[in-house]
Design a protein around this motif. Structure first.
Motif, PDB file in Angstrom:
ATOM      1  N   LYS A  68       1.293  -0.647   8.035  1.00 29.86           N
ATOM      2  CA  LYS A  68       2.532  -0.866   8.770  1.00 29.86           C
ATOM      3  C   LYS A  68       3.743  -0.610   7.887  1.00 29.86           C
ATOM      4  N   ASP A  69       4.889  -0.544   8.547  1.00 35.78           N
ATOM      5  CA  ASP A  69       6.185  -0.502   7.868  1.00 35.78           C
ATOM      6  C   ASP A  69       6.368   0.719   6.980  1.00 35.78           C
TER       7      ASP A  69
ATOM      8  N   GLY B  76      10.436   0.962  19.003  1.00 31.49           N
ATOM      9  CA  GLY B  76      11.714   0.990  18.294  1.00 31.49           C
ATOM     10  C   GLY B  76      11.822   2.221  17.416  1.00 31.49           C
ATOM     11  N   GLY B  77      10.690   2.753  16.971  1.00 29.82           N
ATOM     12  CA  GLY B  77      10.676   4.028  16.279  1.00 29.82           C
ATOM     13  C   GLY B  77      11.177   4.028  14.847  1.00 29.82           C
ATOM     14  N   TYR B  78      11.400   2.872  14.215  1.00 31.36           N
ATOM     15  CA  TYR B  78      11.928   2.857  12.850  1.00 31.36           C
ATOM     16  C   TYR B  78      10.835   2.924  11.795  1.00 31.36           C
ATOM     17  N   ALA B  79       9.623   2.619  12.178  1.00 30.56           N
ATOM     18  CA  ALA B  79       8.522   2.632  11.221  1.00 30.56           C
ATOM     19  C   ALA B  79       7.254   3.081  11.930  1.00 30.56           C
ATOM     20  N   LEU B  80       6.302   3.536  11.140  1.00 28.10           N
ATOM     21  CA  LEU B  80       5.026   3.991  11.674  1.00 28.10           C
ATOM     22  C   LEU B  80       3.944   2.953  11.424  1.00 28.10           C
ATOM     23  N   ASN B  81       3.029   2.850  12.372  1.00 25.38           N
ATOM     24  CA  ASN B  81       1.816   2.054  12.198  1.00 25.38           C
ATOM     25  C   ASN B  81       0.644   3.014  12.246  1.00 25.38           C
ATOM     26  N   MET B  82      -0.296   2.835  11.344  1.00 24.18           N
ATOM     27  CA  MET B  82      -1.444   3.724  11.291  1.00 24.18           C
ATOM     28  C   MET B  82      -2.724   2.923  11.174  1.00 24.18           C
ATOM     29  N   GLU B  83      -3.731   3.320  11.929  1.00 23.13           N
ATOM     30  CA  GLU B  83      -5.043   2.700  11.818  1.00 23.13           C
ATOM     31  C   GLU B  83      -5.713   3.225  10.555  1.00 23.13           C
ATOM     32  N   VAL B  84      -6.335   2.311   9.809  1.00 16.72           N
ATOM     33  CA  VAL B  84      -6.981   2.660   8.543  1.00 16.72           C
ATOM     34  C   VAL B  84      -8.449   2.245   8.605  1.00 16.72           C
ATOM     35  N   THR B  85      -9.335   3.188   8.325  1.00 11.36           N
ATOM     36  CA  THR B  85     -10.743   2.842   8.147  1.00 11.36           C
ATOM     37  C   THR B  85     -10.873   2.331   6.719  1.00 11.36           C
TER      38      THR B  85
ATOM     39  N   ALA C 215       0.841  -1.196   0.000  1.00  9.92           N
ATOM     40  CA  ALA C 215       0.000   0.000   0.000  1.00  9.92           C
ATOM     41  C   ALA C 215       0.876   1.245   0.000  1.00  9.92           C
ATOM     42  N   MET C 216       0.247   2.381  -0.283  1.00 11.13           N
ATOM     43  CA  MET C 216       0.976   3.645  -0.168  1.00 11.13           C
ATOM     44  C   MET C 216       0.020   4.744   0.274  1.00 11.13           C
ATOM     45  N   LEU C 217       0.623   5.754   0.904  1.00  9.66           N
ATOM     46  CA  LEU C 217      -0.133   6.947   1.257  1.00  9.66           C
ATOM     47  C   LEU C 217      -0.348   7.738  -0.034  1.00  9.66           C
ATOM     48  N   ALA C 218      -1.581   8.092  -0.327  1.00  7.43           N
ATOM     49  CA  ALA C 218      -1.917   8.719  -1.613  1.00  7.43           C
ATOM     50  C   ALA C 218      -1.222  10.068  -1.812  1.00  7.43           C
ATOM     51  N   ASP C 219      -1.089  10.857  -0.758  1.00  5.17           N
ATOM     52  CA  ASP C 219      -0.518  12.202  -0.909  1.00  5.17           C
ATOM     53  C   ASP C 219       1.002  12.181  -1.031  1.00  5.17           C
ATOM     54  N   THR C 220       1.667  11.419  -0.167  1.00 10.40           N
ATOM     55  CA  THR C 220       3.142  11.463  -0.101  1.00 10.40           C
ATOM     56  C   THR C 220       3.822  10.318  -0.833  1.00 10.40           C
ATOM     57  N   LYS C 221       3.059   9.318  -1.275  1.00 11.59           N
ATOM     58  CA  LYS C 221       3.571   8.144  -2.003  1.00 11.59           C
ATOM     59  C   LYS C 221       4.489   7.267  -1.143  1.00 11.59           C
ATOM     60  N   GLU C 222       4.425   7.416   0.183  1.00 11.49           N
ATOM     61  CA  GLU C 222       5.196   6.552   1.093  1.00 11.49           C
ATOM     62  C   GLU C 222       4.620   5.146   1.030  1.00 11.49           C
ATOM     63  N   ILE C 223       5.517   4.147   0.942  1.00 11.83           N
ATOM     64  CA  ILE C 223       5.113   2.752   0.778  1.00 11.83           C
ATOM     65  C   ILE C 223       5.077   2.043   2.130  1.00 11.83           C
ATOM     66  N   GLY C 224       4.134   1.126   2.269  1.00 11.66           N
ATOM     67  CA  GLY C 224       4.020   0.275   3.445  1.00 11.66           C
ATOM     68  C   GLY C 224       3.175  -0.926   3.089  1.00 11.66           C
ATOM     69  N   SER C 225       2.577  -1.537   4.094  1.00 12.20           N
ATOM     70  CA  SER C 225       1.669  -2.651   3.835  1.00 12.20           C
ATOM     71  C   SER C 225       0.438  -2.505   4.708  1.00 12.20           C
ATOM     72  N   VAL C 226      -0.671  -3.059   4.230  1.00 11.86           N
ATOM     73  CA  VAL C 226      -1.926  -3.018   4.979  1.00 11.86           C
ATOM     74  C   VAL C 226      -2.319  -4.428   5.366  1.00 11.86           C
TER      75      VAL C 226
END
Length: 175
Positions: free
Chosen positions: A94-95, A133-142, A69-80
């Motif tokens: 995550k990640d 650990g602070g190396y990655a962000l976790n975000m709750e997604v509706t 997955a990615m954040l639509a505005d910033t194009k940061e990659i992670g996984s859902v």
């Protein structure tokens, strides 16, 4: 590059740890194991089992589901993934790099690195958490899809998937 096979949902679970969806299309209609599944609102899951006339999908609401997955505005990659509380409306992204500056309400979409075309909705950020650990962000997604109302889905056929897999397998062999 992408074609879609329209299917009707004929069985669907959403209150278990491992949820599945059965559709009325199978190998005779071109469905294959591993294909992505979407609906008009966003991603649904991936094809797990196929018979001539039916397929079983591993829902996004499944403890083993994980999608790029990615954040639509910033194009940061992670996984859902699906959230730990088994809420059928919530997932977790995550990640994501700690350098990211996500915003509550920001859209989360497919990255294009997996089974789906880029930009298919997954949901919106509803809460921000920092991973230990602070190396990655976790975000709750509706989640964008209301799985309790799912009636029709589209199985995603990536016409170039086998070509890409073959090329990437060759590259890994050379490493």
């Amino acid at each position: 590059q992408y074609e879609y096979i329209v299917a009707r949902v004929i069985n669907n679970s959403l209150n278990r740890s491992y949820n599945y969806i059965t559709i009325n299309r199978g190998s005779q209609q071109g469905v294959e194991k591993g294909m992505g599944v979407i609906c008009n609102l966003g991603i649904v899951g991936k094809v797990l089992y196929v018979s001539p006339h039916f397929s079983v999908i591993q829902s996004l609401l499944h403890k083993d589901s994980k999608f790029s997955a990615m954040l639509a505005d910033t194009k940061e990659i992670g996984s859902v993934e699906w959230g730990d509380d088994l809420n059928p409306h919530k997932g977790v992204m995550k990640d994501v790099s700690n350098n990211a500056v996500p915003k509550v309400g920001e859209a989360v979409v497919t990255s294009g690195y997996s089974l789906f075309p880029v930009g298919i909705p997954i949901g919106k950020i509803s809460n921000l958490h920092t991973k230990a650990g602070g190396y990655a962000l976790n975000m709750e997604v509706t989640l964008a899809v209301d799985f309790s109302k799912l009636q029709y889905v589209d199985v995603v056929e990536n016409k170039f998937a086998k070509e890409q897999e073959g090329l990437e397998a060759q590259q890994k062999k050379d490493e």
